[in-house]
Design a protein around this motif. Structure first.
Motif, PDB file in Angstrom:
ATOM      1  N   LEU A 121       0.835  -1.199   0.000  1.00 41.22           N
ATOM      2  CA  LEU A 121       0.000   0.000   0.000  1.00 41.22           C
ATOM      3  C   LEU A 121       0.872   1.252   0.000  1.00 41.22           C
ATOM      4  CD1 LEU A 121      -3.012   1.095   0.382  1.00 41.22           C
ATOM      5  CD2 LEU A 121      -2.380   1.330   2.795  1.00 41.22           C
ATOM      6  N   ASN A 459      -8.678   2.083   0.706  1.00 43.01           N
ATOM      7  CA  ASN A 459      -7.383   1.805   0.079  1.00 43.01           C
ATOM      8  C   ASN A 459      -7.468   1.811  -1.445  1.00 43.01           C
ATOM      9  OD1 ASN A 459      -5.909   1.592   2.423  1.00 43.01           O
ATOM     10  ND2 ASN A 459      -6.027  -0.631   2.548  1.00 43.01           N
ATOM     11  N   ILE A 461      -4.863   0.892  -5.262  1.00 37.38           N
ATOM     12  CA  ILE A 461      -3.664   0.320  -5.868  1.00 37.38           C
ATOM     13  C   ILE A 461      -3.303   1.152  -7.099  1.00 37.38           C
ATOM     14  CG2 ILE A 461      -4.135  -2.012  -5.061  1.00 37.38           C
ATOM     15  CD1 ILE A 461      -5.219  -2.605  -7.922  1.00 37.38           C
ATOM     16  N   THR A 651      -6.021  -5.148  -0.415  1.00 36.20           N
ATOM     17  CA  THR A 651      -5.700  -4.546  -1.704  1.00 36.20           C
ATOM     18  C   THR A 651      -5.504  -5.625  -2.765  1.00 36.20           C
ATOM     19  OG1 THR A 651      -3.359  -4.426  -1.068  1.00 36.20           O
ATOM     20  CG2 THR A 651      -4.688  -2.434  -0.792  1.00 36.20           C
ATOM     21  N   SER A 789      -5.100   3.996  -6.349  1.00 35.11           N
ATOM     22  CA  SER A 789      -4.427   4.760  -5.299  1.00 35.11           C
ATOM     23  C   SER A 789      -4.295   6.232  -5.691  1.00 35.11           C
ATOM     24  CB  SER A 789      -3.055   4.162  -4.993  1.00 35.11           C
ATOM     25  OG  SER A 789      -2.296   3.954  -6.165  1.00 35.11           O
TER      26      SER A 789
END
Length: 809
Positions: A121, A459, A461, A651, A789
């Motif tokens: 992460l 979260n 990615i 994730t 992300s």
């Protein structure tokens, strides 16, 4: 020199080989070719790195620093070439020299700076921050050996050192002139000089924290941010020839003590020495990081009273929570701030992400050990706790139970999650359901007291790493269909929904999946000696081995399927390849037993010719980023089967979704948001909900033995753990059997078994219709943009850190 074409690549590469090694490129070994090529790329990056730092200085922008005990970046050469937009140019140039770029890239070791989701992460965040030109950097430890390399021997995990620095780290710059001193042990003298109290740390053990900076390259721009790694070194060179025997031993012990701090990620903390080393690591990181940040700020002429307007420090999980008392120490002891002003500055600067609701995962430190190791920091923590409790008593009364429940220090231990909440201006969870559990259950008292602090940041990615880089067949098909704007704006993937019924695009998607499955099948054959059916369902669970992640539930389904096949070898089923990957913490006994069972079941099934190869089970050892980049693109079914309420976010579920895998999952963590995005018809849900799990925990009403006795399938699977049906370490399987039944199945493996089997049956039925399955796969990829992300860090930047994107001039 700017690299504009393949001729530039050829010239620079040949020159570098000759000047580094005194040989021609034809005679270079793979390691020499990698080192030379990485040097060429590094030099190209460094110019933009200097330009970026100069721009930040000239514009005096607020900068964010992301403190994490781990960053799991993977290999850097390919990523850097990709983000620079030069990979094709390098590939073509090297091909003309007879050099295979892919072979050169394979030489590089994965950076040994992380373990799993927490570290990955952080790396995704840094890439997204640079790609969107936010002034933000990472701080961590330069581990000599990282976590460990996992070997499977006799179906059991064996840990060996991960020597990721075998060839050095060509990307880093060591900066000894920026080293700072970190102090351990000793005692504190307190002197009153006029109205000022002075604290002096005496007789301490000094450790030098030496920065090693690595560039973080943004995609398609000139921004290069920094990941700063700290190594622990003795304060001075020791001339052993001048020492007596006793002095020499003390010097050796000192050097060894210092080196151990940054030797390995997550030392075994089952013993006192390991616990002390972990605490040392955590304080070493935050003290080094904060001192260097403050020193830089002061060098640039900054007024420390205005620090919060120019600096944001983020605590990623509780490992760096000592940032709070360390910032107080620096402000008060080194810069003469009073408590109230130092506390105001500290809170304004600090923010905290919580990553778990598991009580056993909340870090707590024994008071005596903490005070012995960090005497001055303990005094500050003690004062933070005293003032915090006084505030609580003013609101709730002197004897309120809430004062005790919300204390930082209680029961002879220091609660680091409580410290992080009290000392930060923002506390966030990492998925909607996780944040709601924090607010309504785990941290309910704190949420009621600090309602404005709590927020959610689901979260994400980086799509550039997990699609563009790792799945070139699919990313090529996507770009040919909707253009390349999705690379910088992943929300553009939504355009793919329009093409889910397009026969040409569907054929490209199926071809990409097949190519990726063939690539993974080759890896499996080479590493495991197992030949797998490309047309089988690739059913994958790769993640840290933990009871709540329920690899056991997956194994029980495999065993049930196997026993049904043994009963009826002609049973109509789609062949299935079950793939596992993940490491167990060295001291986690039950996780190691799960690996043992997994590998023994694989051996039993793969060697049973009577089932006609309809099931294969593969355990891939030493799961890591570079292996994950091969697994995610090849997956058909993504196993996201944690006990509802236990997984903060996940994730891996997003990476599978992005690559077109369909999820079999509980409504836990970000699974809930994935299902909302793709629709129930494109997600195979099963199992208890969060509310149902919480109700069982609070009120009881579940008996594992009742489920065991009523369901023949469960009884047969469970009994096979203890009746010698499975060859190998029977005692290991017995412990799993006893833990589930005698501890009343605390992770509801048996309770969710029937629902899980039904979800698997639905998934198999859907897979039989390949046209429909491909459409479902396309929808998963198309809806993955919200899990970028890029989106996540924009929310952090705007809503927590207060930093702005900076276009370099």
């Amino acid at each position: 020199m700017l690299i504009q074409n393949k001729e530039d690549v050829k010239k620079l590469f040949k020159d570098r080989i000759e000047t580094m090694y005194g040989i021609t490129f034809e005679n270079a070994s793979p390691v020499e070719s990698y080192t030379a090529l990485a040097g060429v790329v590094r030099d190209y990056i460094y110019r933009n790195w200097a330009k970026t730092n100069r721009s930040y200085d000239e514009t005096s922008q607020k900068q964010a620093y992301y403190f994490s005990i781990e960053f799991l970046s993977g290999k850097q050469l390919c990523t850097n070439l990709l983000n620079l937009g030069l990979r094709d140019t390098f590939k073509e140039g090297l091909e003309e020299l007879g050099v295979d770029l892919a072979e050169v890239e394979r030489v590089e070791h994965d950076l040994g700076l992380g373990n799993g989701g927490l570290g990955r992460l952080g790396s995704c965040f840094l890439e997204s921050l640079a790609s969107q030109q936010f002034p933000a950097h990472g701080c961590t430890i330069r581990y000599k050996y990282g976590l460990f390399k996992q070997k499977i021997i006799d179906n059991q995990q064996v840990e060996i050192l991960d020597d990721w620095l075998e060839y050095g780290n060509t990307w880093e710059v060591r900066r000894p002139n920026r080293a700072v001193e970190v102090k351990f042990y000793g005692y504190v003298d307190i002197d009153d000089i006029g109205s000022t109290t002075i604290f002096k740390h005496r007789n301490y053990q000094p450790v030098m924290a030496v920065p090693h900076d690595m560039p973080v390259v943004g995609y398609g721009n000139d921004t290069v941010n920094t990941l700063r790694l700290f190594s622990a070194e003795p304060k001075r060179e020791i001339d052993y020839t001048l020492l007596s025997g006793e002095e020499m031993q003390k010097a050796i012990n000192y050097e060894r003590s210092v080196e151990s701090i940054t030797e390995i990620l997550y030392p075994d903390d089952s013993q006192k020495e390991g616990k002390e080393l972990r605490l040392k690591q955590q304080y070493f990181l935050v003290s080094a990081g904060i001192q260097t940040i403050v020193n830089r700020y002061k060098r640039k002429g900054g007024d420390l009273s205005e620090l919060g307007k120019k600096v944001a420090i983020h605590i990623n999980d509780t490992h760096p929570a000592l940032s709070i008392p360390e910032m107080m120490r620096v402000l008060m002891d080194e810069d003469n701030f009073g408590w109230d002003e130092a506390w105001s500055i500290t809170r304004e600067v600090m923010s905290y992400t919580n990553h778990t609701i598991l009580p056993e995962a909340f870090e707590k430190w024994d008071i005596e050990s903490f005070r012995w190791l960090l005497p001055r920091i303990y005094m500050i923590v003690e004062e933070i706790d005293r003032r915090h409790k006084e505030e609580l008593r003013c609101k709730y009364g002197q004897d309120s139970w809430k004062v005790w429940e919300m204390a930082i220090i209680r029961d002879n231990s220091i609660n680091m999650a409580h410290m992080a909440i009290v000392g930060s201006h923002s506390v966030n969870g990492v998925a909607k359901v996780h944040t709601e559990i924090l607010k309504n259950s785990v941290m309910k008292n704190f949420y009621e007291y600090y309602p404005d602090k709590f927020n959610n940041k689901t979260n994400g990615i980086t799509h550039r790493s997990w699609l563009l880089k790792s799945n070139s067949p699919l990313s090529k098909a996507v770009t040919e269909t909707i253009g390349d704007s999705w690379i910088k704006d992943p929300m553009q993937l939504e355009e793919l929904v329009k093409f889910k019924g397009d026969s040409s695009f569907k054929e490209k998607v199926r071809a990409a999946k097949r190519e990726n499955k063939e690539r993974l099948a080759k890896i499996i054959l080479e590493n495991n000696g197992i030949s797998v059916d490309i047309d089988s369902i690739f059913d994958v669970q790769v993640k840290r081995i933990h009871e709540y992640k329920r690899q056991t539930l997956n194994i029980f389904h495999i065993l049930d399927l196997y026993y049904r096949l043994k009963d009826n070898p002609n049973m109509d089923m789609v062949p299935r390849t079950f793939i596992f990957g993940g490491k167990a913490a060295p001291g986690y006994y039950m996780a190691k037993r799960i690996i043992n069972l997994m590998m023994s079941v694989a051996e039993m099934i793969n060697n049973d010719k009577s089932i006609g190869g309809k099931i294969k089970v593969v355990g891939l050892e030493n799961y890591r980023v570079s292996l994950a980049e091969r697994i995610f693109p090849a997956t058909d079914i993504s196993e996201q089967i944690s006990t509802a309420s236990k997984e903060a976010s996940g994730t891996g579920n997003m990476k599978f979704m992005l690559n077109g895998a369909l999820t079999v999952g509980t409504l836990d963590g970000a699974n809930i948001e994935i299902r909302e995005a793709v629709g129930d018809e494109n997600f195979f849900k099963f199992g208890l909900t969060v509310d149902e799990v919480m109700k069982y925990y609070e009120s009881g009403g579940y008996a594992a033995f009742d489920v065991y006795n009523k369901d023949f399938r469960i009884k047969r699977v469970m009994n096979s753990l203890v009746d010698n049906s499975i060859p190998g370490q029977g005692e290991s399987y017995k412990r799993i059997y006893e833990t589930i039944l005698y501890n009343n199945d605390q992770y509801f493996v048996l309770k969710d078994f029937d629902s899980y089997i039904k979800a698997q049956d639905r998934a198999e039925k859907a897979y039989r219709d390949q046209d429909r399955w491909t459409e479902m796969s396309i929808v998963n990829t198309a809806k993955s943009g919200i899990f970028s992300s890029d989106r996540t860090v924009r929310e952090y930047a705007d809503e927590i850190w207060g930093i702005k994107a900076s276009v370099l001039k």
